[in-house]
Design a protein around this motif. Structure first.
Motif, PDB file in Angstrom:
ATOM      1  N   THR A 150       0.853  -1.186   0.000  1.00 31.49           N
ATOM      2  CA  THR A 150       0.000   0.000   0.000  1.00 31.49           C
ATOM      3  C   THR A 150       0.889   1.236   0.000  1.00 31.49           C
ATOM      4  O   THR A 150       2.103   1.151   0.181  1.00 31.49           O
ATOM      5  N   GLN A 151       0.272   2.396  -0.164  1.00 38.61           N
ATOM      6  CA  GLN A 151       1.051   3.636  -0.124  1.00 38.61           C
ATOM      7  C   GLN A 151       1.595   3.927   1.273  1.00 38.61           C
ATOM      8  O   GLN A 151       2.632   4.568   1.403  1.00 38.61           O
ATOM      9  N   THR A 152       0.891   3.464   2.304  1.00 35.78           N
ATOM     10  CA  THR A 152       1.345   3.694   3.684  1.00 35.78           C
ATOM     11  C   THR A 152       1.382   2.350   4.418  1.00 35.78           C
ATOM     12  O   THR A 152       0.538   2.062   5.271  1.00 35.78           O
ATOM     13  N   PRO A 153       2.364   1.495   4.112  1.00 31.64           N
ATOM     14  CA  PRO A 153       2.374   0.131   4.646  1.00 31.64           C
ATOM     15  C   PRO A 153       2.485   0.039   6.160  1.00 31.64           C
ATOM     16  O   PRO A 153       2.000  -0.926   6.759  1.00 31.64           O
ATOM     17  N   ARG A 154       3.091   1.053   6.788  1.00 30.28           N
ATOM     18  CA  ARG A 154       3.228   0.985   8.247  1.00 30.28           C
ATOM     19  C   ARG A 154       1.894   1.115   8.978  1.00 30.28           C
ATOM     20  O   ARG A 154       1.837   0.890  10.203  1.00 30.28           O
ATOM     21  N   ASP A 155       0.837   1.435   8.255  1.00 28.69           N
ATOM     22  CA  ASP A 155      -0.497   1.417   8.871  1.00 28.69           C
ATOM     23  C   ASP A 155      -0.807   0.039   9.442  1.00 28.69           C
ATOM     24  O   ASP A 155      -1.552  -0.092  10.425  1.00 28.69           O
ATOM     25  N   ALA A 156      -0.243  -1.000   8.830  1.00 30.15           N
ATOM     26  CA  ALA A 156      -0.514  -2.357   9.297  1.00 30.15           C
ATOM     27  C   ALA A 156      -0.019  -2.583  10.719  1.00 30.15           C
ATOM     28  O   ALA A 156      -0.597  -3.379  11.474  1.00 30.15           O
ATOM     29  N   LEU A 157       1.051  -1.892  11.107  1.00 30.12           N
ATOM     30  CA  LEU A 157       1.575  -2.047  12.459  1.00 30.12           C
ATOM     31  C   LEU A 157       0.569  -1.591  13.507  1.00 30.12           C
ATOM     32  O   LEU A 157       0.555  -2.108  14.632  1.00 30.12           O
ATOM     33  N   GLU A 158      -0.259  -0.628  13.151  1.00 28.63           N
ATOM     34  CA  GLU A 158      -1.259  -0.112  14.084  1.00 28.63           C
ATOM     35  C   GLU A 158      -2.599  -0.812  13.942  1.00 28.63           C
ATOM     36  O   GLU A 158      -3.397  -0.822  14.885  1.00 28.63           O
ATOM     37  N   ASN A 159      -2.845  -1.411  12.782  1.00 29.58           N
ATOM     38  CA  ASN A 159      -4.172  -1.970  12.504  1.00 29.58           C
ATOM     39  C   ASN A 159      -4.248  -3.493  12.578  1.00 29.58           C
ATOM     40  O   ASN A 159      -5.338  -4.048  12.481  1.00 29.58           O
ATOM     41  N   MET A 160      -3.109  -4.149  12.727  1.00 30.05           N
ATOM     42  CA  MET A 160      -3.105  -5.609  12.771  1.00 30.05           C
ATOM     43  C   MET A 160      -2.331  -6.125  13.982  1.00 30.05           C
ATOM     44  O   MET A 160      -1.333  -5.529  14.395  1.00 30.05           O
ATOM     45  N   THR A 161      -2.791  -7.225  14.532  1.00 31.18           N
ATOM     46  CA  THR A 161      -2.081  -7.894  15.630  1.00 31.18           C
ATOM     47  C   THR A 161      -1.940  -9.395  15.402  1.00 31.18           C
ATOM     48  O   THR A 161      -1.207 -10.061  16.140  1.00 31.18           O
ATOM     49  N   ASN A 162      -2.638  -9.944  14.405  1.00 35.59           N
ATOM     50  CA  ASN A 162      -2.626 -11.391  14.195  1.00 35.59           C
ATOM     51  C   ASN A 162      -1.875 -11.741  12.909  1.00 35.59           C
ATOM     52  O   ASN A 162      -2.405 -11.598  11.811  1.00 35.59           O
ATOM     53  N   TYR A 163      -0.652 -12.210  13.049  1.00 38.26           N
ATOM     54  CA  TYR A 163       0.168 -12.588  11.895  1.00 38.26           C
ATOM     55  C   TYR A 163       1.439 -13.253  12.418  1.00 38.26           C
ATOM     56  O   TYR A 163       1.799 -13.126  13.592  1.00 38.26           O
ATOM     57  N   GLY A 164       2.118 -13.980  11.513  1.00 36.19           N
ATOM     58  CA  GLY A 164       3.425 -14.513  11.869  1.00 36.19           C
ATOM     59  C   GLY A 164       4.490 -13.450  11.731  1.00 36.19           C
ATOM     60  O   GLY A 164       5.272 -13.206  12.634  1.00 36.19           O
ATOM     61  N   ALA A 165       4.503 -12.789  10.567  1.00 34.24           N
ATOM     62  CA  ALA A 165       5.444 -11.696  10.327  1.00 34.24           C
ATOM     63  C   ALA A 165       4.856 -10.756   9.285  1.00 34.24           C
ATOM     64  O   ALA A 165       4.143 -11.190   8.377  1.00 34.24           O
ATOM     65  N   LEU A 166       5.169  -9.469   9.422  1.00 30.44           N
ATOM     66  CA  LEU A 166       4.736  -8.458   8.464  1.00 30.44           C
ATOM     67  C   LEU A 166       5.891  -8.088   7.537  1.00 30.44           C
ATOM     68  O   LEU A 166       7.045  -7.977   7.980  1.00 30.44           O
ATOM     69  N   PHE A 167       5.563  -7.869   6.278  1.00 33.10           N
ATOM     70  CA  PHE A 167       6.529  -7.428   5.278  1.00 33.10           C
ATOM     71  C   PHE A 167       5.969  -6.153   4.654  1.00 33.10           C
ATOM     72  O   PHE A 167       4.973  -6.189   3.933  1.00 33.10           O
ATOM     73  N   LEU A 168       6.598  -5.031   4.967  1.00 33.65           N
ATOM     74  CA  LEU A 168       6.001  -3.732   4.713  1.00 33.65           C
ATOM     75  C   LEU A 168       6.565  -3.068   3.465  1.00 33.65           C
ATOM     76  O   LEU A 168       7.751  -2.730   3.398  1.00 33.65           O
ATOM     77  N   GLY A 169       5.714  -2.891   2.465  1.00 30.76           N
ATOM     78  CA  GLY A 169       6.080  -2.152   1.270  1.00 30.76           C
ATOM     79  C   GLY A 169       6.639  -3.010   0.155  1.00 30.76           C
ATOM     80  O   GLY A 169       7.110  -4.124   0.371  1.00 30.76           O
ATOM     81  N   GLU A 170       6.587  -2.469  -1.057  1.00 31.02           N
ATOM     82  CA  GLU A 170       7.003  -3.218  -2.235  1.00 31.02           C
ATOM     83  C   GLU A 170       8.478  -3.611  -2.199  1.00 31.02           C
ATOM     84  O   GLU A 170       8.881  -4.627  -2.778  1.00 31.02           O
ATOM     85  N   LYS A 171       9.297  -2.832  -1.517  1.00 30.83           N
ATOM     86  CA  LYS A 171      10.731  -3.136  -1.460  1.00 30.83           C
ATOM     87  C   LYS A 171      11.038  -4.310  -0.533  1.00 30.83           C
ATOM     88  O   LYS A 171      12.184  -4.752  -0.457  1.00 30.83           O
ATOM     89  N   THR A 172      10.027  -4.811   0.172  1.00 29.77           N
ATOM     90  CA  THR A 172      10.220  -5.863   1.172  1.00 29.77           C
ATOM     91  C   THR A 172       9.351  -7.067   0.817  1.00 29.77           C
ATOM     92  O   THR A 172       8.142  -7.014   0.997  1.00 29.77           O
ATOM     93  N   CYS A 173       9.952  -8.129   0.323  1.00 25.27           N
ATOM     94  CA  CYS A 173       9.151  -9.301  -0.041  1.00 25.27           C
ATOM     95  C   CYS A 173       9.311 -10.415   0.998  1.00 25.27           C
ATOM     96  O   CYS A 173      10.290 -10.457   1.752  1.00 25.27           O
ATOM     97  N   VAL A 174       8.357 -11.323   1.018  1.00 27.04           N
ATOM     98  CA  VAL A 174       8.373 -12.435   1.957  1.00 27.04           C
ATOM     99  C   VAL A 174       9.620 -13.294   1.767  1.00 27.04           C
ATOM    100  O   VAL A 174      10.186 -13.817   2.724  1.00 27.04           O
ATOM    101  N   SER A 175      10.058 -13.421   0.526  1.00 26.06           N
ATOM    102  CA  SER A 175      11.234 -14.245   0.259  1.00 26.06           C
ATOM    103  C   SER A 175      12.470 -13.739   0.998  1.00 26.06           C
ATOM    104  O   SER A 175      13.355 -14.531   1.345  1.00 26.06           O
ATOM    105  N   TYR A 176      12.562 -12.431   1.238  1.00 19.59           N
ATOM    106  CA  TYR A 176      13.675 -11.913   2.032  1.00 19.59           C
ATOM    107  C   TYR A 176      13.663 -12.544   3.423  1.00 19.59           C
ATOM    108  O   TYR A 176      14.700 -12.931   3.966  1.00 19.59           O
ATOM    109  N   GLY A 177      12.475 -12.586   4.015  1.00 21.50           N
ATOM    110  CA  GLY A 177      12.352 -13.187   5.337  1.00 21.50           C
ATOM    111  C   GLY A 177      12.664 -14.677   5.320  1.00 21.50           C
ATOM    112  O   GLY A 177      13.264 -15.211   6.260  1.00 21.50           O
ATOM    113  N   ASP A 178      12.266 -15.350   4.263  1.00 21.82           N
ATOM    114  CA  ASP A 178      12.532 -16.785   4.137  1.00 21.82           C
ATOM    115  C   ASP A 178      14.018 -17.081   4.079  1.00 21.82           C
ATOM    116  O   ASP A 178      14.477 -18.107   4.592  1.00 21.82           O
TER     117      ASP A 178
END
Length: 438
Positions: free
Chosen positions: A326-354
């Motif tokens: 999204t345009q403001t990906p850090r909104d998820a930090l305030e709006n979500m609590t249920n997840y394994g891990a968050l990956f914020l913004g297009e520059k950050t993909c899940v594969s990096y975490g993997d």
């Protein structure tokens, strides 16, 4: 408005009761056999399931160095770079965990120490893919936590020692490396055999048999998580790039034929474009035989009215990996609590975490993110409390309080322990003490 679905999963559950029962029975029989017969049973199942029966399942120092020598220099360099990132973050986590001691009243001290587990096991999968990164996540994290002895088990691949995995395990700090996979590896580490040390805690992902073995042996040893198939959920707004969304959904769908990949967006156009690009990419993706099945059976595209609804729905899914495009990906930090891990913004993909960014990839699945996080240094630590009373007055007063509290619960023995301190230090008379001393 109720969310609309452009694509629904063809399969409503990743569980099959009959299959699960069969897996459970097989795993129990293997565990029982290894418990009774040790190494001979381990060898039997390794021959049966992996067609692997070396003179020793444990690699010697010479074998480890020989394996490392066969790995390309670039791969060794990449392993070291990825492990550096994991180590930096794990060390920061460890530094955040403090021992505590406070004096809650004069002469009454309470505290806790964070003591590492003594022996841990690391299971590094190698079925479809040699998961080198699992060595970083399990072994290195344990070592940063202070675990003295870490045993690594990884299966052979096509009857061969997985050299790159061995290199990763050694560089991560494994004290012993066994080429041994599946239920037999988990059971051997959990119960101990003539040649495989019993561990106190076991971490690492694996197939249904490995997960079931961990479930059945939990309590006899600690475990990190009861993990299911890999999951990805992407929250995207109308500004997201559909090709990126499609690419990132498929990056996780390729893990296996039962890996859910979900898109929640406020843009129907984005949803339809994403579905188009997924079909296009599946034509050339080398792992399409797995990813296409996951997408067909467990893929979802859901359209919502706005981003508040998107975050609310994403929280209900409690997915293992949540990517926010999204345009403001850090909104998820305030709006979500249920997840394994968050990956914020297009520059950050899940594969990096993997693979390499430094956070741990052993994460909760099947909505377990509602009540737990993933593997981290804290999982290898025992937070153990202690208490000390140095004041006679404080001990006597606590004794008086303890007596009342215990008798309210009808625990007379507990109460007498308190009475005794009240009597010793404050001189209060108790009939039962006088009678017992006669």
């Amino acid at each position: 408005m109720v969310a609309r679905r452009l694509k629904s999963p063809a399969v409503t559950s990743v569980d099959n009761a009959a299959t699960s029962q069969k897996v459970s029975e097989i795993v129990k029989s293997v565990i029982d056999d290894i418990r009774a017969n040790g190494d001979s049973a381990v060898r039997t199942y390794s021959e049966k399931f992996d067609k692997w029966s070396p003179a020793s399942f444990k690699l010697s120092d010479a074998q480890i160095q020989e394996a490392i020598a066969k790995v390309p220099e670039q791969t060794i360099s990449d392993i070291k770079e990825a492990q550096k990132n994991v180590r930096i973050f794990a060390e920061a986590q460890r530094a955040s965990i403090k021992d505590v001691e406070i004096e809650i009243q004069p002469g009454v001290f309470l505290g806790h120490r964070n003591n590492p587990i003594t022996t841990a096991g690391a299971y590094i999968p190698g079925g479809r893919y040699p998961l080198l990164a699992s060595a970083h996540m399990t072994i290195l994290t344990a070592k940063v936590a202070g675990v003295k002895h870490v045993i690594a088990c990884t299966p052979p691949i096509n009857g061969e020692i997985p050299n790159a995995t061995v290199a990763a395990a050694h560089l991560a700090g494994a004290d012993e490396i066994f080429i041994l996979g599946g239920t037999q590896a988990v059971a051997a580490m959990a119960v101990g055999t003539e040649t495989i040390r019993k561990v106190e805690f076991l971490a690492g992902p694996g197939n249904a048999f490995v997960a079931e073995a961990k479930r059945q042996l939990f309590g006899e040893m600690g475990i990190d998580l009861l993990a299911g198939p890999t999951e990805i959920l992407i929250v995207a707004d109308e500004h997201a790039d559909a090709f990126t969304v499609a690419t990132d959904l498929l990056s996780q769908a390729e893990h296996g034929p039962d890996s859910p990949a979900v898109l929640i967006t406020n843009s129907e156009q984005l949803g339809r474009q994403t579905m188009h690009f997924i079909e296009q990419q599946l034509k050339t993706l080398s792992t399409a035989h797995l990813a296409s099945v996951s997408w067909r059976d467990f893929g979802e595209v859901i359209i919502v009215d706005d981003m508040d609804e998107a975050y609310g729905l994403a929280d209900e899914y409690a997915s293992e990996h949540v990517q926010v495009l999204t345009q403001t990906p850090r909104d998820a930090l305030e709006n979500m609590t249920n997840y394994g891990a968050l990956f914020l913004g297009e520059k950050t993909c899940v594969s990096y975490g993997d693979k390499c960014i430094g956070t741990n990839h052993v994460l909760p699945t099947r909505k377990a993110g509602r009540y737990t996080g993933g593997l981290w240094v804290g999982k290898y630590l025992k937070t153990q409390t202690y208490q000390e009373v140095t004041s006679e007055k404080a001990s006597g007063e606590l004794g008086k309080l303890c007596g009342r509290c215990a008798r309210a619960e009808l625990f007379e023995g507990h109460a007498r322990s308190g009475d005794l301190r009240d009597s010793k230090y404050l001189g209060v008379k108790y009939d039962w003490i006088e009678q017992a001393k006669q």
